[in-house]
Design a protein around this motif. Sequence first.
Motif, mmCIF file in Angstrom:
data_model
loop_
_atom_site.group_PDB
_atom_site.id
_atom_site.type_symbol
_atom_site.label_atom_id
_atom_site.label_comp_id
_atom_site.label_asym_id
_atom_site.label_seq_id
_atom_site.Cartn_x
_atom_site.Cartn_y
_atom_site.Cartn_z
ATOM 1 N N THR A 53 -32.920 4.904 -21.857
ATOM 2 C CA THR A 53 -32.067 4.313 -20.846
ATOM 3 C C THR A 53 -31.312 5.596 -19.993
ATOM 4 O O THR A 53 -30.452 5.155 -19.041
ATOM 5 C CB THR A 53 -30.815 3.696 -21.607
ATOM 6 O OG1 THR A 53 -30.159 4.632 -22.366
ATOM 7 C CG2 THR A 53 -31.189 2.696 -22.711
ATOM 8 N N LEU A 54 -31.851 6.536 -19.893
ATOM 9 C CA LEU A 54 -31.076 7.779 -18.840
ATOM 10 C C LEU A 54 -31.779 7.630 -17.676
ATOM 11 O O LEU A 54 -31.353 8.024 -16.817
ATOM 12 C CB LEU A 54 -31.532 8.960 -19.701
ATOM 13 C CG LEU A 54 -30.770 9.211 -21.030
ATOM 14 C CD1 LEU A 54 -31.474 10.729 -21.553
ATOM 15 C CD2 LEU A 54 -29.579 9.282 -20.920
ATOM 16 N N ARG A 63 -40.170 -1.756 -23.666
ATOM 17 C CA ARG A 63 -39.755 -2.362 -25.068
ATOM 18 C C ARG A 63 -39.411 -1.293 -25.969
ATOM 19 O O ARG A 63 -40.380 -0.696 -26.455
ATOM 20 C CB ARG A 63 -40.701 -3.508 -25.843
ATOM 21 C CG ARG A 63 -41.118 -4.797 -24.609
ATOM 22 C CD ARG A 63 -39.906 -5.495 -24.451
ATOM 23 N NE ARG A 63 -39.550 -6.410 -25.237
ATOM 24 C CZ ARG A 63 -38.635 -7.517 -25.154
ATOM 25 N NH1 ARG A 63 -38.043 -7.464 -23.924
ATOM 26 N NH2 ARG A 63 -38.542 -8.463 -26.075
ATOM 27 N N VAL A 64 -38.258 -1.424 -26.235
ATOM 28 C CA VAL A 64 -37.831 -0.381 -27.492
ATOM 29 C C VAL A 64 -36.990 -1.451 -28.536
ATOM 30 O O VAL A 64 -36.140 -1.806 -28.179
ATOM 31 C CB VAL A 64 -36.782 0.525 -26.896
ATOM 32 C CG1 VAL A 64 -36.480 1.561 -27.944
ATOM 33 C CG2 VAL A 64 -37.524 1.454 -25.980
ATOM 34 N N ARG A 77 -29.832 1.939 -27.273
ATOM 35 C CA ARG A 77 -29.313 2.880 -27.564
ATOM 36 C C ARG A 77 -29.032 3.065 -29.020
ATOM 37 O O ARG A 77 -28.759 4.214 -29.802
ATOM 38 C CB ARG A 77 -27.827 3.268 -27.004
ATOM 39 C CG ARG A 77 -28.307 3.854 -25.602
ATOM 40 C CD ARG A 77 -26.811 4.054 -24.807
ATOM 41 N NE ARG A 77 -27.451 4.091 -23.106
ATOM 42 C CZ ARG A 77 -26.663 3.418 -22.370
ATOM 43 N NH1 ARG A 77 -25.679 2.915 -22.616
ATOM 44 N NH2 ARG A 77 -27.200 3.431 -21.132
ATOM 45 N N ARG A 78 -28.647 1.889 -29.733
ATOM 46 C CA ARG A 78 -28.461 1.740 -31.188
ATOM 47 C C ARG A 78 -29.672 2.105 -31.874
ATOM 48 O O ARG A 78 -29.623 2.486 -33.091
ATOM 49 C CB ARG A 78 -27.600 0.440 -31.554
ATOM 50 C CG ARG A 78 -26.296 0.407 -31.132
ATOM 51 C CD ARG A 78 -25.655 -0.803 -31.917
ATOM 52 N NE ARG A 78 -25.850 -1.954 -30.975
ATOM 53 C CZ ARG A 78 -25.486 -2.472 -29.910
ATOM 54 N NH1 ARG A 78 -24.397 -1.717 -29.560
ATOM 55 N NH2 ARG A 78 -25.784 -3.427 -29.442
ATOM 56 N N ALA A 79 -30.817 1.818 -31.227
ATOM 57 C CA ALA A 79 -32.214 1.806 -32.009
ATOM 58 C C ALA A 79 -32.767 3.236 -32.080
ATOM 59 O O ALA A 79 -33.523 3.340 -32.863
ATOM 60 C CB ALA A 79 -33.070 0.797 -31.294
ATOM 61 N N PHE A 80 -32.347 4.045 -31.236
ATOM 62 C CA PHE A 80 -32.922 5.218 -31.296
ATOM 63 C C PHE A 80 -32.213 6.697 -31.581
ATOM 64 O O PHE A 80 -30.737 6.453 -31.213
ATOM 65 C CB PHE A 80 -33.691 5.663 -30.213
ATOM 66 C CG PHE A 80 -32.998 5.714 -28.912
ATOM 67 C CD1 PHE A 80 -32.380 7.048 -28.404
ATOM 68 C CD2 PHE A 80 -32.599 4.915 -27.900
ATOM 69 C CE1 PHE A 80 -31.774 7.422 -27.512
ATOM 70 C CE2 PHE A 80 -31.935 5.158 -26.874
ATOM 71 C CZ PHE A 80 -31.532 6.396 -26.517
ATOM 72 N N GLY A 81 -32.346 7.714 -32.092
ATOM 73 C CA GLY A 81 -31.619 8.897 -32.023
ATOM 74 C C GLY A 81 -32.437 9.930 -31.054
ATOM 75 O O GLY A 81 -33.804 9.845 -31.211
ATOM 76 N N ILE A 157 -35.903 4.752 -34.331
ATOM 77 C CA ILE A 157 -36.889 5.631 -33.610
ATOM 78 C C ILE A 157 -36.171 6.807 -33.567
ATOM 79 O O ILE A 157 -34.945 7.022 -33.418
ATOM 80 C CB ILE A 157 -37.297 4.971 -32.337
ATOM 81 C CG1 ILE A 157 -37.793 3.528 -32.640
ATOM 82 C CG2 ILE A 157 -37.982 5.766 -31.509
ATOM 83 C CD1 ILE A 157 -37.783 2.795 -31.289
ATOM 84 N N LEU A 158 -36.862 7.890 -33.629
ATOM 85 C CA LEU A 158 -36.209 9.420 -33.287
ATOM 86 C C LEU A 158 -37.259 9.850 -32.381
ATOM 87 O O LEU A 158 -38.481 10.112 -32.300
ATOM 88 C CB LEU A 158 -36.492 10.191 -34.509
ATOM 89 C CG LEU A 158 -35.875 11.695 -34.272
ATOM 90 C CD1 LEU A 158 -34.551 11.507 -34.091
ATOM 91 C CD2 LEU A 158 -36.048 12.457 -35.839
ATOM 92 N N PHE A 159 -36.556 10.347 -31.172
ATOM 93 C CA PHE A 159 -37.298 10.807 -29.973
ATOM 94 C C PHE A 159 -37.174 12.329 -30.243
ATOM 95 O O PHE A 159 -36.101 12.870 -30.245
ATOM 96 C CB PHE A 159 -36.889 10.522 -28.719
ATOM 97 C CG PHE A 159 -37.141 8.912 -28.230
ATOM 98 C CD1 PHE A 159 -38.385 8.910 -27.628
ATOM 99 C CD2 PHE A 159 -36.306 8.182 -28.525
ATOM 100 C CE1 PHE A 159 -38.804 7.567 -27.451
ATOM 101 C CE2 PHE A 159 -36.754 6.662 -27.934
ATOM 102 C CZ PHE A 159 -37.842 6.462 -27.559
ATOM 103 N N LEU A 160 -38.049 13.159 -29.973
ATOM 104 C CA LEU A 160 -38.046 14.628 -30.141
ATOM 105 C C LEU A 160 -38.757 15.111 -29.036
ATOM 106 O O LEU A 160 -39.948 15.141 -28.978
ATOM 107 C CB LEU A 160 -38.574 15.231 -31.512
ATOM 108 C CG LEU A 160 -38.205 14.616 -32.737
ATOM 109 C CD1 LEU A 160 -39.144 15.162 -34.075
ATOM 110 C CD2 LEU A 160 -36.654 15.214 -32.992
#
Length: 269
Positions: A53-54, A63-64, A77-81, A157-160
């Motif tokens: 979302t940035l 789709r997330v 935003r609630r669905a990912f870190g 979901i975790l984005f690194l």
Amino acid sequence: MDAILAAEHLTKRFGENPAVVNDVTFSVAPGCVFGFLGPNGAGKSTTIKMLTTLLRPTSGTIRVAGYDPTTHPGAVRRAFGIVFQDPSLDDDLTALENLEFHGILYGVPKETRRARIRELLALVDLTDRKASLVREFSGGMKRRLEIARGLLHHPQILFLDEPTLGLDPQARNHLWGHVKNLNRDEGVTVFFTTHYMEEADNMAERIAIIDRGRIIAEGSGQELKQKTAADSLEGAFLALTGNTLREETGGSMDQMRQARRIWGGGSRR
Ligand code: ADP
Ligand code: MG
């Protein structure tokens, strides 16, 4: 099974410049560890920014966790870190304070927040250091704390984004060990980028390679190696990317040097 993360014909242009993400399509199954690889400037961070979302896509769909980031940014935003490419902790706060602050921002209720923080500190091996100021932490400890922070609100979901950039090999191994445990224990889907091919080969169940904004290959590490008759993912990558690499005919040492140059070879840009 439905993908937890999917992009279709995703494109991003800045102004009149050529697209930096160009017609990118991929999908990630729930619980998967997905490696998104490519040289500097390939469009990895831009893609992650659109998924989180940035940044708004120029065209294409995303789709997330079942939601479109452009119409349901809150749900997404609630669905990912996320752990950003550049460190984003407050050095003047303790580890615990950094986590508390983030938990409050995300509206995690006090009772569950305390328990969750305790659990995550243990998971990333920082329980003993929770009262220390972050400025006293090593690079690896900071990264682990950022991962814990990213998981506070129980994301799916975790984005690194290059989480191991600038860390020494031991700290890198340690960090990936934690990510592996989190994926197993919490069932969290992991979407990561890295410059280090051997890390990607060890960690990722699926890999997509992006070069100049386009996906040029996708598969398991094994599939990519077979496809290119390479004995390492680094070799596969070299075989799959641009002409400049193929012009080099000097054998494996030259290839290694080329790879180092392209992948940064452990030095910070
Ligand atoms: P990677 O993460 O793969 O190294 P990025 O996604 O950060 O690559 O960048 C891809 C390309 O897009 C680069 O050429 C970069 O300079 C360009 N870019 C990134 N953000 C912007 C921006 N806000 N405005 C203009 N160009 C940008
Ligand atoms: Mg980047």
